[in-house]
Design an enzyme around this catalytic site. Structure first.
Site, mmCIF file in Angstrom:
data_model
loop_
_atom_site.group_PDB
_atom_site.id
_atom_site.type_symbol
_atom_site.label_atom_id
_atom_site.label_comp_id
_atom_site.label_asym_id
_atom_site.label_seq_id
_atom_site.Cartn_x
_atom_site.Cartn_y
_atom_site.Cartn_z
ATOM 1 N N HIS A 67 0.434 -0.945 -0.471
ATOM 2 C CA HIS A 67 0.192 -0.220 -0.026
ATOM 3 C C HIS A 67 0.739 1.580 0.397
ATOM 4 O O HIS A 67 1.906 1.172 0.520
ATOM 5 C CB HIS A 67 -0.861 -0.221 1.136
ATOM 6 N N GLU A 213 -4.401 2.376 2.639
ATOM 7 C CA GLU A 213 -4.833 0.420 3.232
ATOM 8 C C GLU A 213 -5.137 1.005 4.379
ATOM 9 O O GLU A 213 -5.869 0.434 5.973
ATOM 10 C CB GLU A 213 -3.208 0.343 3.076
ATOM 11 N N GLU A 214 -4.641 2.123 5.309
ATOM 12 C CA GLU A 214 -4.074 2.636 7.298
ATOM 13 C C GLU A 214 -5.443 3.175 7.709
ATOM 14 O O GLU A 214 -5.842 3.321 8.789
ATOM 15 C CB GLU A 214 -3.303 3.476 6.949
ATOM 16 N N ASP A 236 3.176 -6.731 3.709
ATOM 17 C CA ASP A 236 3.776 -4.901 4.000
ATOM 18 C C ASP A 236 4.715 -5.791 5.305
ATOM 19 O O ASP A 236 5.112 -6.096 5.258
ATOM 20 C CB ASP A 236 1.998 -5.306 4.796
ATOM 21 N N HIS A 324 3.891 2.372 12.472
ATOM 22 C CA HIS A 324 2.886 3.736 12.967
ATOM 23 C C HIS A 324 3.487 4.726 14.583
ATOM 24 O O HIS A 324 2.983 5.107 15.243
ATOM 25 C CB HIS A 324 1.653 2.971 13.670
#
Length: 360
Positions: A67, A213-214, A236, A324
């Protein structure tokens, strides 16, 4: 191998340093398009902006998805004093944001800012123990007032990303930077097609950079609908559990031990036949694999595998530290091993292989 590694490094540098949060992936899509174009027979996109590169046209349709979007923020309001209020795009916790530098993507260009809050010196003891609420945070761009901020080019709806240049760590093979989640997957999709550029494949290979995607794996749905894949791989990052304070049962994979095959997560259970096919290929190629599982969280696989009447799908992750947040860390050897594994798998995926996968 030296030149190969330099190519991967420069690809990762350009992909990660280019801003592209959920809903504003166009800048990074252009970068991925530039890198994959020499190896693709056709470049298209879906209605949301996912990039679809195709090599070959015969045999089963095989999709490799990484992504394009990174976690970031969106400007929701400009205060009279010139500070920017914002909301998150993707999964953040507030204590990881404080005092971090960010880049605001305006129509006039990038503006540097810093996420501010009340200084600890004037907090009560109880306040220091609590996480900040989003309503308490703001971005300071050095503006005198609202008009000054608007003169700089800031408008409501502008997106924001962390400021964290790509860095090679102290003469090691560790790379540091932002947006590894998931420019790593995009780089793998490009590199697999590059490795196979001079080969006649037994399938039609689609290297895809999905969007959003997030915030709900939205580009996975639309790009899979456009491709109608027979087999799919979602690439990923995985949560590396090799740092102090992390339990093996919570994050079992480690940096330097190769690709991680995701057995189950919050949106997908691995297809048994495809898992066995990948395991066998890894054994034949001498590529080490490890295994990951999560009670929550999901990848693009969660929606790709539900396309049409169902698509055998597996998530393959690259062990990554500190995801993240503003800055993550990865070992380039792990990325190369994922490329090697997928390259070996793609070479074998003919009609008969797909039939055998479906029968298991």
């Amino acid at each position: 191998m030296g030149n190969e590694r330099e190519t991967l490094k420069e690809l990762m540098r350009e992909l990660t340093e280019t801003p592209g949060p959920s809903g504003n992936e166009a800048p990074v899509r252009k970068v991925m398009e530039k890198w994959v174009k020499p190896y693709a027979d056709e470049l298209t996109s879906d209605g949301l902006g996912s990039l679809i590169a195709r090599k070959g046209s015969k045999g089963p349709r095989v999709m490799i998805a990484g992504h394009l979007d990174e976690i970031g923020f969106m400007v929701t309001r400009i205060t009279d004093e010139g500070f920017l209020k914002f909301e998150t795009l993707g999964g953040w916790v507030t204590h990881m944001m404080l005092s971090q530098r960010v880049e605001v993507m305006t129509d006039k260009g990038i503006i540097l800012g810093v996420i501010g809050s009340v200084p600890p010196h004037i907090m009560t003891a109880e306040q220091r123990k609590k996480s900040f609420q989003m309503s308490e945070l703001f971005i300071d761009i050095g503006a005198k007032d609202r008009e000054h901020a608007e003169e700089m080019g800031v408008r409501q709806g502008d997106t924001v990303v962390p400021y964290s240049p790509f860095t090679e760590m102290n003469g090691t093979d560790m790379w540091l930077g932002k947006a590894f989640d998931n420019r790593i997957g995009c780089a793998v999709a490009v590199e697999v097609m590059r490795q196979l550029q001079n080969e006649a494949l037994p399938n039609a290979l689609y290297s895809v950079g999905t969007v959003q995607e997030e915030v709900g794996c939205r580009g996975a749905r639309t790009s899979a609908a456009a491709i109608q894949p027979d087999i799919a791989f979602a690439v990923d990052v995985g949560i590396a559990g090799d740092t102090p304070g992390v339990k093996a049962d919570d994050a079992p994979i480690k940096v330097g031990e190769g690709p991680a095959l995701v057995l189950v997560d919050g949106g997908h259970v691995v297809h048994r036949g495809l898992l066995r096919f990948v395991q066998q290929t890894a054994e034949e190629a001498g590529i080490p694999v490890q295994y990951e599982w999560m009670n929550g969280g999901a990848t693009d696989a969660s929606y790709i595998h539900l396309n049409n009447s169902g698509v055998p799908t597996i998530s393959i992750s690259v062990p990554t530290r500190y995801i993240h947040g503003h800055t993550a860390m990865v070992l380039k050897d792990d990325i190369e091993q994922v490329v090697a594994l997928l390259t070996a798998v793609i070479r074998k995926l003919d009609e008969q292989a797909v039939k055998q996968i479906l029968e298991q």
